[in-house]
Structure formats: C-alpha cells, structure tokens
Design an enzyme around this catalytic site. Structure first.
Site, PDB file in Angstrom:
ATOM      1  N   ASP A 163       0.849  -1.184   0.000  1.00 17.29           N
ATOM      2  CA  ASP A 163       0.000   0.000   0.000  1.00 17.29           C
ATOM      3  C   ASP A 163       0.887   1.237   0.000  1.00 17.29           C
ATOM      4  OD1 ASP A 163      -2.948   0.882   0.334  1.00 17.29           O
ATOM      5  OD2 ASP A 163      -1.860   2.146   1.749  1.00 17.29           O
ATOM      6  N   GLN A 164       0.414   2.274  -0.649  1.00 13.01           N
ATOM      7  CA  GLN A 164       1.195   3.510  -0.716  1.00 13.01           C
ATOM      8  C   GLN A 164       0.349   4.697  -0.273  1.00 13.01           C
ATOM      9  OE1 GLN A 164       2.482   5.500  -4.552  1.00 13.01           O
ATOM     10  NE2 GLN A 164       4.457   4.695  -3.869  1.00 13.01           N
TER      11      GLN A 164
END
Length: 210
Positions: free
Chosen positions: A79-80
């Site tokens: 996830d970013q």
C-alpha cells in the site's frame, strides 16, 4: 527414485494495481494475482506510515484467508500513502482533482510511504516494512500540467505523478533506498523478504519452480 524436490509455496500478489503487477513481472517468477476486498479508509489520527503498513498487512491476510492451499502460500500485500503539508494525499480520481494536486505541489517536497507485507500462511508470519521516498516537484506552467494529465491520465495514482512514465518530467529529485518503491512495489525489500522465507529467486527456469 522418488521426487524429493521441495517445491516453493504458491506466490500471490494481493493487488488490483497494474503497476505493481508489472513490477513483480520483472523478477521473472511465477505468481497469481488476487484483488483484495478491503476498506482502505485511513483511521482517525493514523499516521501515513501506520495507514500504509496496516493496509499492506490487511490486504495480504485477507487474500491468504481466501486461498485453499494445503502446501501454503506467500502473499504480497502493498500500500502507498503520500503526504504533503501534513495531510494524506489520495488517488485523485478525476482530472480536476489531479490538476489541483499537481498545482499545490509545485516546487514542494512530497513524502511517499510504500508499505510492503509478505505473509506466509505456513507459519502465520508477516514480514512488514515501510520504504519512504522523498520527491521534489518542479514548478511548471499549469498548461504543461494539464497536458501531462491528458497524456498519462494518472487518476489512479496517489500524487498524480507516474514516475515510470512522463510523470518523471514533473520531478526535480527522488530520494529513496529503493528505486521501485515510488511506483508502488519495493522490489529490494520484497526480494529480501522472499529470501528470508526461503523462496528460490534464482531457480534457472520457471520449470524449476513448477
């Protein structure tokens, strides 16, 4: 003579992102893709790093729970989260919001947290890491930003800048320990995790892992 070869567990990428899939394909190892069904809303008071780490682990565990694999699976969750002026920056979704993002970041630095989780269903162990990337944006005319957005349509990218494409022209500098982190899947960290899980990265052919 019986076959005594110890076969590696099935590898799964828990993501719907075509960018992460393209990055993982660089390693030349077999994997499947399963999209996690997950609410990605940040929790109240949660730091960007905490949000990214929580969601990366949750994606990996959620997908692992749906897989029936007696020999176990290794699930990659990622996830970013981008942060600017103390606020989390999401995927713009529209041209107008993307343009507003880019205009606000002109000449400024944005911090990207690219969290990674490798979940091993054989042991229940989850390796997690957050790779931080600092990006400084150039100051460009709004007409050029508009033209970039129409060319790349990066409306599914946090921060609206696709560094693997024309978006690199929006940037003055990138500072990170992992050059693939900004695209969404930190391969240096991932290969380190796979080695720790005894995954044979250097088998000579795909057939060696079949």
């Amino acid at each position: 003579m019986p076959d005594t070869v110890c076969r590696p567990p099935r590898l799964i990428l828990a993501s719907s992102s075509r960018y992460r899939r393209a990055l993982l394909e660089r390693l030349g190892i077999p994997f499947d893709v399963v999209s996690p069904d997950l609410d990605e809303t940040p929790h109240d008071g949660e730091t960007p790093a905490a949000t990214a780490l929580r969601l990366a682990a949750a994606k990996a565990r959620a997908v692992a729970a749906t897989i029936d694999a007696p020999d176990g699976v290794l699930v990659i969750g990622s996830d970013q989260v981008a942060t600017f002026d103390g606020l989390q920056i999401g995927k713009p979704g529209t041209h107008e919001r993307a343009l507003a993002q880019l205009v606000s970041m002109q000449g400024r630095e944005v911090e990207f947290h690219s969290a990674l989780c490798l979940y091993d269903s054989r042991t229940g162990e989850a390796q997690v890491e957050d790779i931080v990337t600092h990006v400084r944006f150039r100051s460009l005319p709004e007409a050029e930003l508009d033209a970039y957005l129409r060319a790349e349509t990066p409306y599914d990218v946090a921060g609206s800048a696709k560094s693997e494409g024309l978006g690199i022209a929006l940037l003055d500098a990138i500072d990170s320990n992992d050059p693939t982190a900004l695209v969404g899947l930190p391969l240096i960290a991932l290969t380190r995790m796979l080695r720790a899980a005894d995954y044979p990265l250097f088998a000579t052919t795909r057939g060696d892992r079949a």
